[in-house]
Design a protein around this motif. Structure first.
Motif, PDB file in Angstrom:
ATOM      1  N   ASP A  59       3.464   4.842 -10.418  1.00  0.00           N
ATOM      2  CA  ASP A  59       2.990   5.942 -11.258  1.00  0.00           C
ATOM      3  C   ASP A  59       1.507   6.214 -11.061  1.00  0.00           C
ATOM      4  N   ARG A  60       0.841   5.374 -10.250  1.00  0.00           N
ATOM      5  CA  ARG A  60      -0.567   5.625  -9.915  1.00  0.00           C
ATOM      6  C   ARG A  60      -0.708   6.365  -8.583  1.00  0.00           C
ATOM      7  N   THR A  72       0.832  -1.199   0.000  1.00  0.00           N
ATOM      8  CA  THR A  72       0.000   0.000   0.000  1.00  0.00           C
ATOM      9  C   THR A  72       0.869   1.253   0.000  1.00  0.00           C
ATOM     10  N   ALA A  73       1.913   1.259   0.839  1.00  0.00           N
ATOM     11  CA  ALA A  73       2.823   2.404   0.880  1.00  0.00           C
ATOM     12  C   ALA A  73       3.577   2.552  -0.437  1.00  0.00           C
ATOM     13  N   TYR A  74       3.953   1.449  -1.051  1.00  0.00           N
ATOM     14  CA  TYR A  74       4.658   1.493  -2.338  1.00  0.00           C
ATOM     15  C   TYR A  74       3.791   2.165  -3.397  1.00  0.00           C
ATOM     16  N   ARG A  75       2.544   1.733  -3.496  1.00  0.00           N
ATOM     17  CA  ARG A  75       1.658   2.341  -4.498  1.00  0.00           C
ATOM     18  C   ARG A  75       1.464   3.823  -4.215  1.00  0.00           C
ATOM     19  N   LYS A 107      -2.656  22.403  -5.449  1.00  0.00           N
ATOM     20  CA  LYS A 107      -2.268  21.124  -4.866  1.00  0.00           C
ATOM     21  C   LYS A 107      -3.155  20.003  -5.397  1.00  0.00           C
ATOM     22  N   ARG A 108      -2.745  18.780  -5.136  1.00  0.00           N
ATOM     23  CA  ARG A 108      -3.496  17.614  -5.599  1.00  0.00           C
ATOM     24  C   ARG A 108      -3.775  16.686  -4.420  1.00  0.00           C
ATOM     25  N   ILE A 109      -4.931  16.046  -4.451  1.00  0.00           N
ATOM     26  CA  ILE A 109      -5.255  14.962  -3.534  1.00  0.00           C
ATOM     27  C   ILE A 109      -5.419  13.699  -4.358  1.00  0.00           C
ATOM     28  N   ILE A 110      -4.663  12.664  -4.010  1.00  0.00           N
ATOM     29  CA  ILE A 110      -4.728  11.397  -4.733  1.00  0.00           C
ATOM     30  C   ILE A 110      -5.256  10.323  -3.789  1.00  0.00           C
ATOM     31  N   GLY A 111      -6.305   9.666  -4.193  1.00  0.00           N
ATOM     32  CA  GLY A 111      -6.805   8.518  -3.453  1.00  0.00           C
ATOM     33  C   GLY A 111      -6.068   7.265  -3.892  1.00  0.00           C
ATOM     34  N   SER A 112      -5.637   6.460  -2.929  1.00  0.00           N
ATOM     35  CA  SER A 112      -4.886   5.249  -3.234  1.00  0.00           C
ATOM     36  C   SER A 112      -5.441   4.120  -2.380  1.00  0.00           C
ATOM     37  N   HIS A 113      -5.553   2.941  -2.987  1.00  0.00           N
ATOM     38  CA  HIS A 113      -6.145   1.810  -2.261  1.00  0.00           C
ATOM     39  C   HIS A 113      -5.390   0.540  -2.610  1.00  0.00           C
ATOM     40  N   GLY A 114      -4.785  -0.088  -1.594  1.00  0.00           N
ATOM     41  CA  GLY A 114      -4.123  -1.361  -1.812  1.00  0.00           C
ATOM     42  C   GLY A 114      -3.015  -1.273  -2.846  1.00  0.00           C
ATOM     43  N   GLU A 171       2.524  -4.216  -8.529  1.00  0.00           N
ATOM     44  CA  GLU A 171       3.066  -3.403  -7.435  1.00  0.00           C
ATOM     45  C   GLU A 171       3.412  -4.269  -6.228  1.00  0.00           C
ATOM     46  N   GLN A 172       2.564  -5.255  -5.969  1.00  0.00           N
ATOM     47  CA  GLN A 172       2.860  -6.194  -4.894  1.00  0.00           C
ATOM     48  C   GLN A 172       4.147  -6.960  -5.194  1.00  0.00           C
ATOM     49  N   TRP A 173       4.312  -7.378  -6.427  1.00  0.00           N
ATOM     50  CA  TRP A 173       5.494  -8.152  -6.811  1.00  0.00           C
ATOM     51  C   TRP A 173       6.754  -7.303  -6.680  1.00  0.00           C
ATOM     52  N   GLU A 174       6.680  -6.045  -7.105  1.00  0.00           N
ATOM     53  CA  GLU A 174       7.838  -5.157  -7.007  1.00  0.00           C
ATOM     54  C   GLU A 174       8.191  -4.886  -5.542  1.00  0.00           C
TER      55      GLU A 174
END
Length: 444
Positions: free
Chosen positions: A214-215, A206-209, A353-360, A365-368
């Motif tokens: 790039d997402r 989750t932190a990686y993403r 500024k930007r707000i980006i929603g990120s989930h999981g 991304e998990q593999w990396e």
């Protein structure tokens, strides 16, 4: 103990595992549908009253699924939400999934087996599974996705049928066995013990993403990153990604003890929020608190954050929007203190500024993320280990914020420290680095 369980715990080969029948029941941590009103009108929704450990029926395996003997698991905040029945009882998620029919119907039960992290041994594979076989040592990614949904082939986290395993699905990882899709499996890092490997998938990916993908915020070298809750599960991995990526990390914590841990992890600047609050815990929800924190950040690094790593929610979100620099980014993946955020929109639109929603995280991304863990570039944030029979107390430690980093749970593993098959890599990384959080939390 069944013969299959004994074979798993003694390290039997895949061929040997296939000789033993799958048990009809297995031990698991679960909440009950009959308890969903347990905390109505109650201020302290103590999860020790709602989390149970006992036997549940073994589900049948779908063609694209894998049965894993769980050696260890971990507590995430979604386990706390499930056990509090907030913001909604998770049985609604299970009913919605079951309404699709077919194999999904299994998930609608009067119990919900929780847990969104696990490491273990593959014991059975469905007829459609490729690349995995009984005996493989694996960790389990959280995203339960539909690979027949078009959006999944762009980014599986965008699919409407994407779910968090063990939270929005049944048969989660806090158990002796779990059922997962083959697309959730990753190879276990051979230098880690079962419990060290189990705590990584959800929070690390989750932190990686949020930061690297790039997402997400697309962190680059030199970026200043403000990390709320930097000694917690998500924050401790964020600190490591910022360090690896050539950024400057500013970790916010709630005690001197947590500040000491972060310094050892390589966090560039550590700020104890109690010093900013000056005896008023609500000040960080008001402009005077924001300005004090902003002044402390500029004093430490000379500039405002490019990125704010946000997952605390209501208690910090207004400050996050204020603190990000002109053109900066707030990336958020959760709201542990509340979902209803209020912030001054002038600081968002007038300073671009930007707000980006990120989930999981999707499987790539998990593999990396897992590759970085295998290389030793990211280390587990494991601070304490409980047995499955103690899962309610483990979840309570998260609920009351008594923890540092991640809290592990032994399932089939009889004791900590097992499952290490690459001692040379472990020696290269060093026990001190691998045990940084354990030492800080008293080494439970």
């Amino acid at each position: 103990m069944t013969t299959l369980t004994e074979a798993v715990t003694t390290g039997s080969s895949g061929e040997e595992l296939l000789r033993h029948p799958v048990p009809e029941q297995y031990r698991a941590a679960f909440v009950r549908a009959e308890d969903t009103e347990l905390f109505t009108g109650v201020e302290d929704k103590d999860v020790r009253k709602s989390l149970h450990v006992g036997d549940v029926p073994m589900p049948e395996l779908a063609p694209d699924e894998v049965l894993v003997g769980v050696m260890a698991s971990a507590i995430n905040y979604n386990t706390v939400w499930s056990a509090m029945f907030e913001p909604l009882p998770t049985f609604g998620f299970l009913k919605h999934l079951a309404s699709q029919g077919g194999w999904h119907a299994r998930h609608d039960q009067p119990y919900h087996v929780l847990g969104s992290d696990a490491s273990g041994v593959v014991v059975r594979v469905g007829s459609a599974v490729q690349h995995w076989k009984p005996g493989d040592h694996v960790v389990i990614a959280t995203a339960h996705v539909n690979d027949q949904e078009p959006a999944s082939h762009a980014d599986s986290m965008l699919g409407e049928d994407q779910r968090a395993w063990g939270f929005e699905t049944n048969f989660g990882g806090l158990a002796d066995y779990t059922v997962v899709r083959a697309s959730q499996l990753l190879p276990k890092a051979a230098h880690l013990s079962w419990e060290e490997a189990a705590v990584n998938p959800l929070c690390a990916a989750t932190a990686y993403r949020m930061l690297v993908s790039d997402r997400g915020a697309r962190m680059k070298q030199g970026d200043v990153v403000l990390i709320w809750g930097a000694s917690g599960g998500l924050g401790s991995y964020a600190v490591q990604f910022v360090r690896n990526g050539g950024g400057t990390s500013i970790g916010v914590v709630s005690s001197p003890e947590k500040a000491e841990i972060l310094a050892g992890l390589g966090c560039d600047v550590v700020i104890d929020r109690t010093e900013i609050e000056q005896g008023d815990p609500g000040s960080l929800q008001r402009p005077e608190g924001w300005k004090r924190l902003g002044k402390a950040i500029r004093k430490a690094v000379g500039e405002d954050p490019h990125i704010v790593f946000e997952h605390v929610g209501k208690a910090t979100f207004a400050a996050s929007v204020f603190l990000a620099r002109r053109g900066g980014t707030v990336v958020t993946c959760g709201s542990s203190t509340g979902y209803q955020h209020q912030f001054d929109n002038r600081y968002l639109w007038m300073k671009l500024k930007r707000i980006i929603g990120s989930h999981g995280a999707n499987l790539q991304e998990q593999w990396e993320t897992n590759r970085l863990i295998q290389q030793g570039r990211v280390v587990p944030a494991l601070s304490a280990v409980y047995r499955l029979d103690e899962v309610a107390e483990a979840a309570r430690s998260i609920q009351t914020n008594r923890h540092i980093g991640k809290v592990g749970v032994l399932c089939l593993a009889p004791e900590p420290g097992l499952g290490i098959t690459d001692p040379a890599t472990r020696a290269r990384i060093g026990e001190d680095r691998l045990h940084a959080f354990r030492a800080a939390d008293g080494g439970r």
